[in-house]
Design an enzyme around this catalytic site. Structure first.
Site, PDB file in Angstrom:
ATOM      1  N   HIS A  37      -5.709  -6.341   4.267  1.00 43.03           N
ATOM      2  CA  HIS A  37      -6.814  -6.450   4.785  1.00 43.03           C
ATOM      3  C   HIS A  37      -6.140  -6.677   5.896  1.00 43.03           C
ATOM      4  O   HIS A  37      -7.705  -5.871   6.862  1.00 43.03           O
ATOM      5  CB  HIS A  37      -7.574  -7.964   4.294  1.00 43.03           C
ATOM      6  N   LYS A 149      -4.409   2.223  -1.024  1.00 45.40           N
ATOM      7  CA  LYS A 149      -4.391   1.391  -2.643  1.00 45.40           C
ATOM      8  C   LYS A 149      -5.902   1.996  -3.634  1.00 45.40           C
ATOM      9  O   LYS A 149      -5.202   2.464  -4.860  1.00 45.40           O
ATOM     10  CB  LYS A 149      -4.170   0.279  -2.768  1.00 45.40           C
TER      11      LYS A 149
END
Ligand code: PAF
Length: 280
Positions: A37, A149
């Site tokens: 993140h 991802k």
């Protein structure tokens, strides 16, 4: 870093920045932030004057029996990490602020949402597409950042932005990995010590499959089967291991050049996903 909990306060802040001529980047998250993140936030920081991050554990993208209630909420730790990454504004709404009780509209990217993860998690991608569209409308950023991802999620979001003419650019960011190759994910925390040791085999299997595709000695179906058996032998419950076209995630044929190999497998409690993109 400023924190706001309401759409009204968020809009006031954005309006002020716009009036000063600032560009705005947005990183939507469900919190429990890890290095993956923070990489998105750092990329956002490079590309715009102001960076907005949202933390919202979105109930509509969890299926019944999934981990919505036990999804890790680590607000204070997340705030420290976002401050350190020079985030300007954290949007931290409640469920009631985001979804009024008489909500009727669902955003659904039809074809793509039914494939792969969509077949074992029906409605999951409608939940994602709906919350992401709502957040895009609340923040009205110039750019939004998503990790590779979640490849299917990324493609669905790119599709909805194009189909709904949302005037915003989607930036795809490379997957952040642990030293042994395991893709970073909040759900890695559910792995036992023993499972954590073998979890990285998921990425190794993708790499082996890519090498086999490039070697051109086996059919794509045979390559998939070899890796499924190898992962099963290690204790993974494989949901899918598929060699697909990268542009639409349909099953690849021998003629396709731009590929993504995708995998989803349960190891103990968590269901892990990963992928590898390449051209031949
Ligand atoms: O990838 C995620 O964390 C979530 O699916 C997202 C994009 C923040 C929507 O809730």
């Amino acid at each position: 870093m400023q924190t706001v909990n309401t759409i009204e306060r968020l809009r006031d802040c954005i309006k002020q920045w716009r009036s000063q001529g600032n560009s705005i980047a947005f990183v939507p998250t469900m919190g429990n932030l890890h290095a993956g993140h923070i990489k998105l936030v750092k990329e956002a920081r490079k590309k715009a004057d102001k960076v907005v991050v949202s933390i919202f554990v979105n109930p509509t993208q969890f299926m019944v029996g999934e981990d919505f209630n036990m999804y890790p909420r680590t607000e204070e730790r997340d705030k420290q990490k976002l401050k350190a990454a020079a985030t300007d504004l954290l949007f931290l709404p409640t469920v009631n602020e985001v979804y009024s009780s008489d909500t009727n509209t669902i955003v659904s990217v039809s074809e793509l949402s039914k494939l792969h993860c969509g077949s074992s998690r029906p409605d999951h991608f409608d939940g994602v597409a709906t919350i992401v569209t709502k957040l895009f409308n609340m923040v009205q950023a110039d750019l939004s950042f998503f990790g590779k991802k979640d490849y299917q999620q990324l493609l669905i979001i790119q599709t909805l932005v194009q189909d709904l003419n949302i005037p915003m650019q989607i930036i795809a960011v490379e997957t952040e990995r642990e030293a042994d190759g395991l893709a970073m994910s909040s759900r890695n925390a559910y792995l036992s010590e023993q499972e954590r040791l073998i979890a990285a085999e998921l990425y190794s299997a993708l790499g082996d499959a890519k090498d086999a595709v490039l070697a051109e000695k086996l059919t794509l179906a045979a390559i998939e089967q070899i890796q499924i058996s190898a992962l099963q032998a290690l204790g993974f419950k494989v949901d899918y291991f598929s060699i697909c076209r990268s542009q639409d995630m349909q099953t690849a044929t021998d003629k396709d050049k731009d590929l993504v190999i995708i995998v989803a497998a349960k190891l103990g409690k968590p269901r892990l996903i990963d992928n590898i993109c390449f051209s031949r």
